[in-house]
Write an enzyme that holds these catalytic residues in place. Structure first.
Site, mmCIF file in Angstrom:
data_model
loop_
_atom_site.group_PDB
_atom_site.id
_atom_site.type_symbol
_atom_site.label_atom_id
_atom_site.label_comp_id
_atom_site.label_asym_id
_atom_site.label_seq_id
_atom_site.Cartn_x
_atom_site.Cartn_y
_atom_site.Cartn_z
ATOM 1 N N ASP A 212 0.845 -1.312 0.023
ATOM 2 C CA ASP A 212 -0.114 -0.061 0.131
ATOM 3 C C ASP A 212 0.929 1.215 0.048
ATOM 4 O OD1 ASP A 212 -2.742 1.318 0.578
ATOM 5 O OD2 ASP A 212 -1.567 1.918 2.159
ATOM 6 N N GLU A 248 1.593 -0.547 -4.947
ATOM 7 C CA GLU A 248 0.585 0.335 -5.270
ATOM 8 C C GLU A 248 1.375 1.840 -5.556
ATOM 9 O OE1 GLU A 248 -2.768 3.391 -3.914
ATOM 10 O OE2 GLU A 248 -1.345 2.903 -2.724
HETATM 11 C C1 QV4 Z 1 -8.417 14.102 6.508
HETATM 12 C C2 QV4 Z 1 -7.861 15.173 5.600
HETATM 13 C C3 QV4 Z 1 -6.372 15.537 6.028
HETATM 14 C C4 QV4 Z 1 -6.270 15.990 7.323
HETATM 15 C C5 QV4 Z 1 -6.906 15.142 8.239
HETATM 16 C C6 QV4 Z 1 -7.096 15.441 9.669
HETATM 17 O O1 QV4 Z 1 -7.832 14.728 4.145
HETATM 18 O O2 QV4 Z 1 -5.851 16.595 5.096
HETATM 19 O O3 QV4 Z 1 -5.064 16.219 7.693
HETATM 20 O O4 QV4 Z 1 -8.294 14.373 7.847
HETATM 21 O O5 QV4 Z 1 -7.177 14.512 10.592
HETATM 22 C C7 QV4 Z 1 -9.020 8.890 5.728
HETATM 23 C C8 QV4 Z 1 -9.994 10.161 5.323
HETATM 24 C C9 QV4 Z 1 -8.941 11.461 5.190
HETATM 25 C C10 QV4 Z 1 -8.532 11.861 6.446
HETATM 26 C C11 QV4 Z 1 -7.452 10.759 6.783
HETATM 27 C C12 QV4 Z 1 -6.744 10.890 8.249
HETATM 28 O O6 QV4 Z 1 -10.735 9.888 3.998
HETATM 29 O O7 QV4 Z 1 -10.011 12.466 4.897
HETATM 30 O O8 QV4 Z 1 -7.588 12.861 6.277
HETATM 31 O O9 QV4 Z 1 -8.308 9.387 6.667
HETATM 32 O O10 QV4 Z 1 -7.801 10.759 9.145
HETATM 33 C C13 QV4 Z 1 -7.723 5.178 2.212
HETATM 34 C C14 QV4 Z 1 -8.907 6.288 1.822
HETATM 35 C C15 QV4 Z 1 -8.514 7.500 2.461
HETATM 36 C C16 QV4 Z 1 -8.102 7.388 3.970
HETATM 37 C C17 QV4 Z 1 -7.017 6.406 4.077
HETATM 38 C C18 QV4 Z 1 -6.882 6.226 5.695
HETATM 39 O O11 QV4 Z 1 -8.627 6.559 0.549
HETATM 40 O O12 QV4 Z 1 -9.583 8.555 2.213
HETATM 41 O O13 QV4 Z 1 -8.079 8.660 4.637
HETATM 42 O O14 QV4 Z 1 -7.345 5.225 3.631
HETATM 43 O O15 QV4 Z 1 -7.801 5.858 6.544
HETATM 44 C C19 QV4 Z 1 -3.088 8.565 -3.049
HETATM 45 C C20 QV4 Z 1 -1.893 7.664 -2.478
HETATM 46 C C21 QV4 Z 1 -2.312 6.236 -2.561
HETATM 47 C C22 QV4 Z 1 -3.646 6.032 -2.009
HETATM 48 C C23 QV4 Z 1 -4.789 6.963 -2.711
HETATM 49 C C24 QV4 Z 1 -6.243 6.949 -1.912
HETATM 50 O O16 QV4 Z 1 -0.570 7.927 -3.511
HETATM 51 O O17 QV4 Z 1 -1.098 5.592 -1.958
HETATM 52 O O18 QV4 Z 1 -4.221 8.259 -2.422
HETATM 53 N N1 QV4 Z 1 -4.259 4.660 -2.211
HETATM 54 C C25 QV4 Z 1 -3.654 3.809 -0.849
HETATM 55 C C26 QV4 Z 1 -4.898 2.774 -0.409
HETATM 56 C C27 QV4 Z 1 -6.134 3.750 0.132
HETATM 57 C C28 QV4 Z 1 -5.409 4.339 1.494
HETATM 58 C C29 QV4 Z 1 -4.249 4.597 1.478
HETATM 59 C C30 QV4 Z 1 -3.262 4.488 0.337
HETATM 60 C C31 QV4 Z 1 -3.737 5.069 2.800
HETATM 61 O O19 QV4 Z 1 -5.463 2.201 -1.604
HETATM 62 O O20 QV4 Z 1 -7.136 2.946 0.024
HETATM 63 O O21 QV4 Z 1 -6.376 5.473 1.564
HETATM 64 O O22 QV4 Z 1 -3.370 3.907 3.323
HETATM 65 O O23 QV4 Z 1 -3.076 8.620 -4.585
#
Ligand code: QV4
Ligand code: CA
Length: 512
Positions: A212, A248
């Site tokens: 990830d 990823e």
């Molecule tokens: C939010 C704000 C931040 C702020 C924070 C304050 O966005 O700016 O600082 O609150 O606390 C969730 C929420 C997100 C929140 C974050 C932290 O959606 O709004 O931040 O939690 O509390 C998944 C989801 C994300 C989720 C994350 C962790 O998609 O929305 O965030 O899990 O729970 C990029 C990357 C790529 C990534 C992709 C989604 O390059 O690597 O974005 N893909 C992988 C996974 C994905 C996962 C992650 C990475 C993180 O496939 O499912 O994100 O592990 O392109």
């Protein structure tokens, strides 16, 4: 000379591009958010018998529990410890799943979240999937243990501590992705803890990993971690087998980081694949299926033997990650089946099929307000079992795309044509196209708005074949349409543009 050869050989062995699937099994399926008990059953009753090679599972380690919103699927991307304890099940259930799936030749690929722990705003307490205490504010994860020294807070150079500019590779690797506490992977101690977690999984019997957020980790750090990984468990895998790794990395072009930086570690996700295929099948931007003649590297994709490909994934099916509106999903089932059918017939890349749960979409100004909704669950937050209907589909909002006849039969098609060249391409310069895989299989699409009636060279031995899209071969008859290949290898295909499935596929194992 001998030394040079040895170096070349070890260089090749250190990265693992081979998925370790059993011979003749060529695809994996992502059973997104499934419980371990259900996956074990599915391996035995469905995936093994239908030629699936493996399962990508949701992150198995302990994660934060988020209640606002209520238990989003993405809480599992916020680790709290490396205990095997999540909504999918506990360690005992995990071990049972790996054993039972491996025993029927369906291997397990773990989604490894190793770039970060939970969000910086995750608070302090025992709101975690196993009740383990942690304190996000002072970076304390005693069950690993990690403390403030193990994070990149000091290394990140942006004012906010967050990634602000994706054009700057240093930020992307050393700062926080959406506030997630970024691990200091250059530290020997942190590398050791991650390797310990992954080696525990390897010893239990998993066959590989999805890494990830690999884009957010330095390739050198990943190389160092992967060199510490054990060989696979010899109870199921040949001696000296290395864990399969696919990373990823979202690279649609135009950013500071490119997929080729990661080829030294393993395969990489090709996100251009689903974005482009969706555009073509939707016929957006003047695209036509005829242009798929040189699909693959000819479209600017990474080399086939480095690519992990998919039509949609758990992020971009709901507007997270990358790909945008063109991505095809189960919500557009007619086009989706064509897209997955094309992917599974085409030789490019190692293929992953998506298997989703459904949720009520609610678009406001183009954004789905319900993109967070977690798996089908009970009022206490526990994930519902996957129920199976009498007609073999799934209930309780489990979509089970991998059980759709058209998709399941194309997984089998890919196994049958494995290793065969891309042959006998035909197109009408519009959206009617066809191609074969040597003398083993042939597929035809009509994505135009008019009837198709053509006789094509299939390259297959003469005989009567069952189309595996409208039906399949059962005993000595076809449940769907029959296709007759003559002595010259030619067959007539008549496909209405009004068909629910305007495509047909035949292969040598579906010959009467
Ligand atoms: C939010 C704000 C931040 C702020 C924070 C304050 O966005 O700016 O600082 O609150 O606390 C969730 C929420 C997100 C929140 C974050 C932290 O959606 O709004 O931040 O939690 O509390 C998944 C989801 C994300 C989720 C994350 C962790 O998609 O929305 O965030 O899990 O729970 C990029 C990357 C790529 C990534 C992709 C989604 O390059 O690597 O974005 N893909 C992988 C996974 C994905 C996962 C992650 C990475 C993180 O496939 O499912 O994100 O592990 O392109
Ligand atoms: Ca990082």
């Amino acid at each position: 000379m001998r030394l040079v050869l040895l170096l070349v050989a070890t260089g090749l062995c250190s990265a693992q591009y081979n998925p370790n699937t059993r011979p003749g099994r060529t695809s994996i399926v992502h059973l997104f958010e499934w419980r371990w008990d259900d996956i074990a059953e599915e391996c035995e009753r469905y995936l093994g018998p239908n030629g699936f090679g493996g399962v990508q599972i949701s992150p198995p380690n302990e994660n934060i529990v988020i209640t606002n919103p209520n238990r989003p699927w993405w809480e599992r991307y916020q680790p709290v410890s490396y205990k095997l304890c999540s909504r999918s099940g506990n360690e005992k259930q995990f071990r049972d799943m790996v054993t039972r799936c491996n025993n029927v030749g369906v291997y397990i690929y773990v989604d490894a979240v190793i770039n970060h722990m939970c969000g910086s705003g995750g608070g302090a307490g025992t709101h975690s999937s196993c009740g383990t205490f942690f304190n996000a504010e002072n970076r304390d994860f005693p069950a690993v243990p990690y403390s403030a020294w193990d994070f990149n807070d000091g290394k990140c150079r942006t004012g906010s501590g967050e990634i602000e500019n994706y054009g700057d590779a240093n930020q992307v690797r050393d700062c926080r992705l959406v506030s997630l506490l970024d691990l200091a992977l250059e530290k020997d101690y942190v590398r050791g803890k991650i390797a310990e977690y992954m080696n525990n999984l390897i010893n239990i019997g998993v066959a590989g990993f999805r890494l990830d957020a690999a884009k957010h980790m330095w390739p050198g750090d990943l190389k160092a971690i992967s060199s510490r990984l054990n060989n696979l468990n010899t109870k199921w895998f040949p001696k000296d087998s290395r864990p399969f790794v696919f990373q990823e990395v979202i690279d649609l072009g135009g950013e500071g980081i490119s997929v080729n930086e990661y080829f030294g570690i393993g395969r990489v996700t090709e996100f251009k694949y689903g974005a482009k295929l969706g555009t073509v099948i939707r016929k957006w931007n003047g695209e036509k299926m005829a242009y798929l003649r040189n699909w693959g590297e000819g479209w600017g994709f990474m080399p086939s033997d480095r690519a992990l490909v998919f039509v949609d994934n758990h992020d971009n099916q709901r507007g997270h990650g990358a790909g945008g509106a063109s991505i095809l999903t189960f919500f557009d089932s007619r086009l989706y089946k064509m897209g997955v059918g094309f992917m599974l017939a085409h030789p490019y890349g190692f293929t992953r099929v998506m298997s989703s749960f459904s949720w009520p979409r609610n678009f406001v100004n183009g954004k789905d307000q319900n993109d967070w909704i977690g798996p089908p669950s009970n009022s206490d937050g526990s994930t519902k079992p996957v129920s199976i209907n009498p007609d073999t589909t799934c209930g309780d909002n489990w979509v089970c795309e991998h059980r759709w006849r058209q998709i399941k039969n194309m997984v089998i098609f890919r196994n049958v044509v494995d290793g065969q060249p891309f042959t006998n391409w035909w197109d009408n310069e519009s959206n009617q196209v066809a191609f074969g895989r040597g003398n083993k299989g042939f597929i035809v699409f009509n994505n135009d708005d008019w009837y198709m009636d053509v006789t094509l060279k299939t390259g297959l031995p003469s005989g009567t074949y069952c189309d595996v899209i409208s039906g399949q071969k059962e005993g000595s008859h076809c449940t769907g349409r029959q296709i007759y290949v003559d002595n010259g290898g030619n067959a007539r295909f008549q496909i209405s543009n009004h068909d629910e499935d305007p495509f047909a596929a035949i292969h040598v194992n579906a010959k009467l």
